[in-house]
Design a protein around this motif. Sequence first.
Motif: not given
Length: 187
Positions: A59, A63, A100, A103-106
């Motif tokens: 994660a 980022d 993941l 969920k992180k909109r990636l």
Amino acid sequence: MLAAEPLRVNPAQDTIHWLERAVIGLNLCPFAKAVHVKKQVRVAVSEATDAAGVLEDLAREADELVATPASERDTTLLVVPHCLQDFIEFDDVVARGERLLRKKRLEGVLQLASFHPRFQFADTDVDDITNFTNRSPYPTLHLLREESIDRAVAAFPEAEAIYGANIEALRRLGREGWDALDVGAHP
């Protein structure tokens, strides 16, 4: 009696060696050389000892990759030397890593690829040379920018042929040739 020195490993160095000799050297990924030469590949080593820690590191690396211009960092290899040695467990973490990213909109921004020292395609024997297209010195999660993939595929119109070419290259090389590359983990 002198105590023996503890074995020292350098997962980042082993991974770069594998990248240069196998991935780039055998042209397993025709897109890897350009970003490596431009020093746009980050090799991050996770100190995690469990899946939860690896996902936290993934994660953070996702980022950081999104926050860094592609001209500085185009892709990240997250090397996992302290856990996930079991391929099935690793494969589960890859699926959790993909969730993941969603969920992180990636999704559509980053893609997750994976490499493992015990990688095995379904319906192959464990020692089948074709498995080595995805074998790395350590469990490795690869974050790629979707826009970079799109550009690379546009520049390489027959991208779907890469897999077949890789299989043929490894069959010609054989296990002895692969072993001679010396691209495994080094104590």
